[in-house]
Write a protein that holds these residues in place. Structure first.
Motif, PDB file in Angstrom:
ATOM      1  N   ASN A 319       5.882 -11.103  94.372  1.00 28.66           N
ATOM      2  CA  ASN A 319       4.876 -10.529  95.260  1.00 28.66           C
ATOM      3  C   ASN A 319       3.697 -11.491  95.346  1.00 28.66           C
ATOM      4  O   ASN A 319       2.577 -11.189  94.901  1.00 28.66           O
ATOM      5  CB  ASN A 319       4.424  -9.159  94.750  1.00 28.66           C
ATOM      6  N   TYR A 321       0.544 -13.849  96.007  1.00 26.65           N
ATOM      7  CA  TYR A 321      -0.768 -13.780  96.635  1.00 26.65           C
ATOM      8  C   TYR A 321      -1.430 -15.148  96.485  1.00 26.65           C
ATOM      9  O   TYR A 321      -1.220 -15.852  95.496  1.00 26.65           O
ATOM     10  CB  TYR A 321      -1.635 -12.703  95.987  1.00 26.65           C
ATOM     11  N   THR A 328      -0.799 -20.266  94.693  1.00 29.33           N
ATOM     12  CA  THR A 328      -0.049 -19.010  94.707  1.00 29.33           C
ATOM     13  C   THR A 328       0.099 -18.464  93.284  1.00 29.33           C
ATOM     14  O   THR A 328       0.382 -19.212  92.339  1.00 29.33           O
ATOM     15  CB  THR A 328       1.337 -19.225  95.325  1.00 29.33           C
ATOM     16  N   CYS A 330       1.404 -14.574  91.094  1.00 25.94           N
ATOM     17  CA  CYS A 330       1.909 -13.200  91.167  1.00 25.94           C
ATOM     18  C   CYS A 330       0.726 -12.257  91.365  1.00 25.94           C
ATOM     19  O   CYS A 330      -0.355 -12.466  90.777  1.00 25.94           O
ATOM     20  CB  CYS A 330       2.656 -12.826  89.899  1.00 25.94           C
ATOM     21  N   TYR A 331       0.945 -11.219  92.145  1.00 28.76           N
ATOM     22  CA  TYR A 331      -0.155 -10.285  92.390  1.00 28.76           C
ATOM     23  C   TYR A 331      -0.628  -9.645  91.086  1.00 28.76           C
ATOM     24  O   TYR A 331      -1.836  -9.546  90.829  1.00 28.76           O
ATOM     25  CB  TYR A 331       0.273  -9.203  93.376  1.00 28.76           C
ATOM     26  N   ARG A 335      -4.349 -10.450  89.716  1.00 27.98           N
ATOM     27  CA  ARG A 335      -5.210  -9.276  89.782  1.00 27.98           C
ATOM     28  C   ARG A 335      -5.663  -8.857  88.382  1.00 27.98           C
ATOM     29  O   ARG A 335      -6.834  -8.476  88.187  1.00 27.98           O
ATOM     30  CB  ARG A 335      -4.474  -8.127  90.466  1.00 27.98           C
ATOM     31  N   TYR A 358      -5.388 -13.234  98.864  1.00 30.20           N
ATOM     32  CA  TYR A 358      -4.751 -12.847 100.131  1.00 30.20           C
ATOM     33  C   TYR A 358      -3.230 -12.824  99.919  1.00 30.20           C
ATOM     34  O   TYR A 358      -2.692 -13.634  99.139  1.00 30.20           O
ATOM     35  CB  TYR A 358      -5.085 -13.835 101.246  1.00 30.20           C
ATOM     36  N   GLN A 359      -2.578 -11.916 100.608  1.00 26.00           N
ATOM     37  CA  GLN A 359      -1.134 -11.846 100.517  1.00 26.00           C
ATOM     38  C   GLN A 359      -0.510 -13.022 101.251  1.00 26.00           C
ATOM     39  O   GLN A 359      -0.904 -13.357 102.366  1.00 26.00           O
ATOM     40  CB  GLN A 359      -0.616 -10.531 101.093  1.00 26.00           C
ATOM     41  N   CYS A 361       1.970 -15.209 103.394  1.00 24.48           N
ATOM     42  CA  CYS A 361       2.767 -14.913 104.601  1.00 24.48           C
ATOM     43  C   CYS A 361       4.233 -15.256 104.355  1.00 24.48           C
ATOM     44  O   CYS A 361       4.545 -16.235 103.681  1.00 24.48           O
ATOM     45  CB  CYS A 361       2.226 -15.712 105.777  1.00 24.48           C
TER      46      CYS A 361
END
Length: 361
Positions: A319, A321, A328, A330-331, A335, A358-359, A361
């Motif tokens: 996932n 972000y 990049t 992992c969310y 977080r 930001y997520q 794309c």
């Protein structure tokens, strides 16, 4: 013939001062007290109630200080010996301390009572026998009761049918324990009022603690009292503040301040192996795996390369972000790090400040 008459006046008594009458009465009372003919007021020196309670706490502390070396000594033979026979060890230590202190012929007090300038008053007949009886009740009686409670609990008598003998015995043990606690509470209330007998055993055996040396000053020095109050307030504040401290945020803030003092930029403090990780790899996962020794490590991840080989990396972002610096993560990883470090969160690849994500794309 006229006779001259004389009038004889009685001699006038000199006026007495009031204090002389009071003095005569006081002197008579003192004379009667000295001769044993009057009521004699006996002043019994009283010791503080708190001192007596502190003496019991000191005795417990002394027993605990001896228990730790015994535990370490037996741990060389059997590490679980003291835990398995804790009641027996406590009873043996208590019996030895009582025999060496209050049970000896030269002393009439335990070690904690000696520190508090206390001793048992030698009143009534059979003082030595009553003192030894107190030791038996406090040491042997306490040990026997603990063994009984532990035995019935281990055998599961509380789960027996309600009409069985074991169930009735368990309820009887519970009632006895509740009555003993209630009696101890009542005795404590009476003790706070009269200040004579701390425990029920002392009240039954008529053993009263008095000052060993009444002329000794019982006042506590201001310096000692001040240190105790300050230390108590400090420990209370620390216990309140520690749960509110965020260790990760403090660690990140300390690292940033250290870099500022030394003059090292955030980019210069980045690990080169982490900075060389391929795109799409979570640097937090790679760092965690390297620290735990799991997986192939960061070096192998860096050798995977970009393209089709990068998709085989075990640390690909799940996932994904993206941070403002275009790296990049992992969310969950980024977080969690942002929540832990708050304003001190920085990118592991370039050292840039991370305040939002930001997520991908």
């Amino acid at each position: 013939m006229a006779h001259s008459s004389r009038i004889t006046l009685p001699p006038q008594q000199a006026p007495q001062q009031p204090w002389k009458h009071v003095w005569r009465q006081t002197a008579a009372h003192l004379s009667d007290a000295d001769n044993g003919r009057g009521g004699v007021v006996v002043v019994v020196p009283r010791s503080g109630r708190v001192n007596k309670l502190d003496a019991e706490l000191l005795d417990d502390e002394v027993a605990g200080m001896i228990r730790d070396p015994v535990r370490r000594a037996f741990s060389l033979v059997d590490s679980r010996f003291v835990d398995r026979y804790r009641n027996e060890v406590d009873a043996a230590i208590g019996a030895a301390l009582f025999a060496l202190s209050a049970g000896s012929a030269r002393r009439r007090a335990t070690y904690g009572q000696m520190v508090q300038n206390l001793e048992y008053a030698r009143t009534g007949r059979g003082f030595a026998q009553r003192l030894w009886m107190l030791g038996l009740v406090t040491v042997v009686g306490r040990y026997a009761w603990r063994r009984v409670v532990a035995a019935v609990s281990a055998r599961g008598w509380a789960n027996e049918p309600s009409g069985s003998v074991r169930a009735r015995a368990w309820r009887a043990v519970q009632r006895i324990e509740r009555v003993a606690r209630l009696a101890a509470l009542v005795n404590l209330v009476v003790y706070m009022g009269a200040g004579q007998y701390r425990t029920i055993a002392e009240r039954v055996l008529r053993l009263r603690l008095v000052s060993a040396r009444p002329q000794l000053d019982h006042s506590v020095s201001f310096e000692f009292l001040n240190r105790q109050l300050v230390w108590h307030a400090f420990t209370e504040f620390v216990m309140f503040a520690v749960p509110l401290v965020n260790p990760a945020r403090v660690r990140a803030w300390a690292a940033r301040q250290l870099r500022a003092v030394v003059g090292v930029s955030a980019a210069a403090a980045v690990d080169p192996a982490i900075a060389a990780l391929p795109d799409g790899v979570c640097a937090i996962c790679a760092t965690t795996a390297e620290g735990s020794g799991a997986g192939a490590g960061v070096g192998i991840d860096a050798d995977v390369g970009v393209g089709s080989g990068a998709s085989q990396s075990p640390h690909r972002a799940v996932n994904p972000y993206v941070t403002p610096c275009a790296h990049t993560y992992c969310y969950v990883c980024i977080r969690t790090r942002m929540l832990a470090e708050a304003d001190e969160c920085s990118c592991l690849r370039c050292g840039s400040h991370v305040d939002r994500i930001y997520q991908a794309c």
